[in-house]
Design a protein around this motif. Structure first.
Motif, short mmCIF file in Angstrom:
data_model
loop_
_atom_site.label_atom_id
_atom_site.label_comp_id
_atom_site.label_asym_id
_atom_site.label_seq_id
_atom_site.Cartn_x
_atom_site.Cartn_y
_atom_site.Cartn_z
N MET A 188 0.92 -1.21 0.04
CA MET A 188 0.08 -0.20 -0.02
C MET A 188 0.79 1.31 -0.06
O MET A 188 0.62 2.26 -0.74
CB MET A 188 -1.05 0.22 1.15
CG MET A 188 -2.05 -0.96 1.23
SD MET A 188 -3.05 -1.52 2.82
CE MET A 188 -3.67 0.18 2.99
N LYS A 189 1.93 1.15 0.63
CA LYS A 189 3.06 2.39 0.60
C LYS A 189 3.24 2.54 -0.71
O LYS A 189 3.49 3.89 -1.10
CB LYS A 189 3.87 2.07 1.81
CG LYS A 189 3.58 2.13 3.37
CD LYS A 189 4.97 1.78 4.20
CE LYS A 189 4.27 1.64 5.62
NZ LYS A 189 5.45 1.22 6.45
N GLU A 190 3.66 1.50 -1.29
CA GLU A 190 4.31 1.72 -2.69
C GLU A 190 3.34 2.18 -3.60
O GLU A 190 3.49 3.22 -4.63
CB GLU A 190 4.87 0.57 -3.27
CG GLU A 190 6.33 0.28 -2.51
CD GLU A 190 7.01 -0.70 -3.33
OE1 GLU A 190 6.61 -1.01 -4.54
OE2 GLU A 190 8.00 -1.42 -2.80
N LEU A 191 2.14 1.88 -3.27
CA LEU A 191 0.92 2.31 -4.23
C LEU A 191 0.69 3.81 -4.02
O LEU A 191 0.59 4.68 -4.98
CB LEU A 191 -0.41 1.61 -3.87
CG LEU A 191 -0.56 0.19 -4.57
CD1 LEU A 191 -1.80 -0.18 -4.00
CD2 LEU A 191 -0.54 0.46 -6.07
N ALA A 192 0.97 4.32 -2.91
CA ALA A 192 0.75 5.72 -2.47
C ALA A 192 1.91 6.61 -3.24
O ALA A 192 1.81 7.44 -3.81
CB ALA A 192 0.79 6.01 -0.95
N ARG A 193 3.25 5.89 -3.08
CA ARG A 193 4.34 6.79 -3.32
C ARG A 193 4.06 6.84 -5.16
O ARG A 193 4.72 7.71 -5.72
CB ARG A 193 5.50 5.91 -3.25
CG ARG A 193 6.04 6.00 -1.71
CD ARG A 193 7.40 5.57 -1.42
NE ARG A 193 7.40 3.96 -1.47
CZ ARG A 193 7.09 3.54 -0.37
NH1 ARG A 193 7.27 3.82 0.87
NH2 ARG A 193 7.43 1.74 -0.57
N GLU A 194 3.58 5.84 -5.57
CA GLU A 194 3.38 5.70 -7.07
C GLU A 194 2.08 6.76 -7.82
O GLU A 194 2.28 6.74 -8.84
CB GLU A 194 3.21 4.47 -7.71
CG GLU A 194 4.21 3.40 -7.38
CD GLU A 194 5.54 3.76 -8.10
OE1 GLU A 194 5.40 4.41 -9.31
OE2 GLU A 194 6.66 3.49 -7.96
N GLY A 195 1.43 7.26 -6.80
CA GLY A 195 0.51 8.05 -7.25
C GLY A 195 -0.88 7.70 -7.17
O GLY A 195 -1.81 7.99 -7.82
N MET A 196 -1.22 6.52 -6.85
CA MET A 196 -2.42 6.09 -6.68
C MET A 196 -3.29 6.68 -5.71
O MET A 196 -2.94 7.19 -4.64
CB MET A 196 -2.54 4.47 -6.43
CG MET A 196 -4.14 3.92 -6.02
SD MET A 196 -5.14 4.01 -7.40
CE MET A 196 -4.34 2.77 -8.35
N THR A 197 -4.54 7.07 -6.13
CA THR A 197 -5.35 7.86 -5.15
C THR A 197 -6.20 6.84 -4.40
O THR A 197 -6.60 5.86 -4.74
CB THR A 197 -6.52 8.56 -5.86
OG1 THR A 197 -5.98 9.48 -6.82
CG2 THR A 197 -7.39 9.52 -5.11
N MET A 198 -6.22 7.07 -2.96
CA MET A 198 -6.55 6.08 -1.97
C MET A 198 -7.46 6.60 -0.75
O MET A 198 -6.84 7.74 -0.29
CB MET A 198 -5.41 5.26 -1.44
CG MET A 198 -4.54 4.48 -2.74
SD MET A 198 -3.52 3.31 -1.81
CE MET A 198 -2.22 4.11 -0.74
N ILE A 199 -8.41 5.84 -0.45
CA ILE A 199 -8.97 6.18 0.98
C ILE A 199 -8.83 5.04 1.64
O ILE A 199 -9.10 3.84 1.27
CB ILE A 199 -10.59 6.60 0.61
CG1 ILE A 199 -10.65 7.92 -0.25
CG2 ILE A 199 -11.19 6.92 2.08
CD1 ILE A 199 -12.15 8.20 -0.37
N VAL A 200 -8.22 5.00 2.88
CA VAL A 200 -7.87 3.94 3.67
C VAL A 200 -8.52 4.12 4.91
O VAL A 200 -8.18 5.06 5.56
CB VAL A 200 -6.38 3.84 3.94
CG1 VAL A 200 -6.18 2.46 4.59
CG2 VAL A 200 -5.70 3.75 2.49
#
Length: 276
Positions: free
Chosen positions: A215-227
């Motif tokens: 999940m951290k890598e997804l955030a770093r890569e620019g995925m828009t996320m609500i967690v």
């Protein structure tokens, strides 16, 4: 667990970056939801910008999970509006915009294709291998060719550190591995937005880190996320904004530093004092 390094272009290659012309991916306006007489969401207003990670915290029963389930219309709202990438989710307006009418199921299904969701429980198909779980929806929903889906599925397995598990069935995988497959399956639909509903709550403590790292890598890569999460370390490190909910309302929101170091609301202070 060592997660493979990922090129900065991979997320774009699998369609994870939202449309560049839409700055606000999620726009919730005065959202209200009842379960019978129980008013579980009360005038919720929340915006999530493109490439932003928002972590929602709060006690059990505060409305966190209900809210994100409303974002992809797994739960129906009674008042308000939720827009994703500029499109009204689950409804169409009638009566000059004064009334909401539930949209056709076909249109709702198309909208959900843009929204990936990862649940507390993994919900994998037990009779399918890891790779088959990932490629099922792209082939049958998006019409992707089998060969193209196989290439993408294997790239996603590598992305979540499970390239060697493509022929393994869910009951042969640990909880952390199953959750990583669930993340890969959601990404396979090339969503503009990812929703996570306490994705580590069902895991043994030693397996939590491997899921959070993905999940951290997804955030770093620019995925828009609500967690929705109780993982405060993850929120501190990754979130651009932390939102505190209680009793169906947004109590306050701010950067992780603001929320964890100097919250302004007594309810937030009381909640954080018990978990930090």
């Amino acid at each position: 667990m060592t997660t493979p390094s990922v090129s900065s272009s991979l997320l774009g290659a699998i369609g994870g970056v939202p449309r560049p012309d839409v700055d606000v991916v999620v726009d919730a306006r005065d959202v209200n939801k009842w379960f019978g007489r129980l008013h579980v969401l009360r005038d919720i207003c929340l915006q999530v910008k493109r490439q932003e990670t928002v972590v929602i915290i709060g006690p059990s029963g505060s409305g966190k999970t209900t809210f994100i389930r409303c974002v992809n219309h797994l739960e129906k709202i009674q008042n308000g509006r939720i827009f994703v990438n500029g499109h009204l989710i689950g409804y169409r307006e009638a009566g000059g915009g004064k009334k909401l009418v539930e949209d056709k199921e076909k249109n709702i299904a198309l909208q959900r294709q843009e929204i990936g969701m990862v649940f507390q429980r993994f919900n994998l198909f037990p009779h399918m291998t890891a790779l088959e779980n990932i490629i099922e929806a792209p082939i049958h929903v998006r019409g992707m060719s089998h060969d193209e889906a196989m290439v993408m599925g294997r790239a996603l397995l590598e992305r979540v550190g499970l390239a060697a598990k493509e022929k393994v069935y869910p009951n042969q995988l640990s909880g952390g591995q199953q959750q990583r497959i669930a993340i890969a399956r959601a990404l396979a639909m090339k969503p503009a937005l990812m929703l996570f509903d306490e994705p580590t709550s069902a895991l043994d403590p030693e397996m939590i880190g491997e899921v959070l790292e993905v999940m951290k890598e997804l955030a770093r890569e620019g995925m828009t996320m609500i967690v929705v999460s109780h993982e405060m370390g993850f929120a501190r490190e990754v979130a651009k904004r932390v939102v505190m909910m209680d009793d169906g309302i947004v109590v306050e929101e701010g950067t992780p530093d603001q929320m964890f170091s100097s919250p302004t609301q007594d309810r937030t202070k009381a909640f954080l004092s018990k978990i930090l």
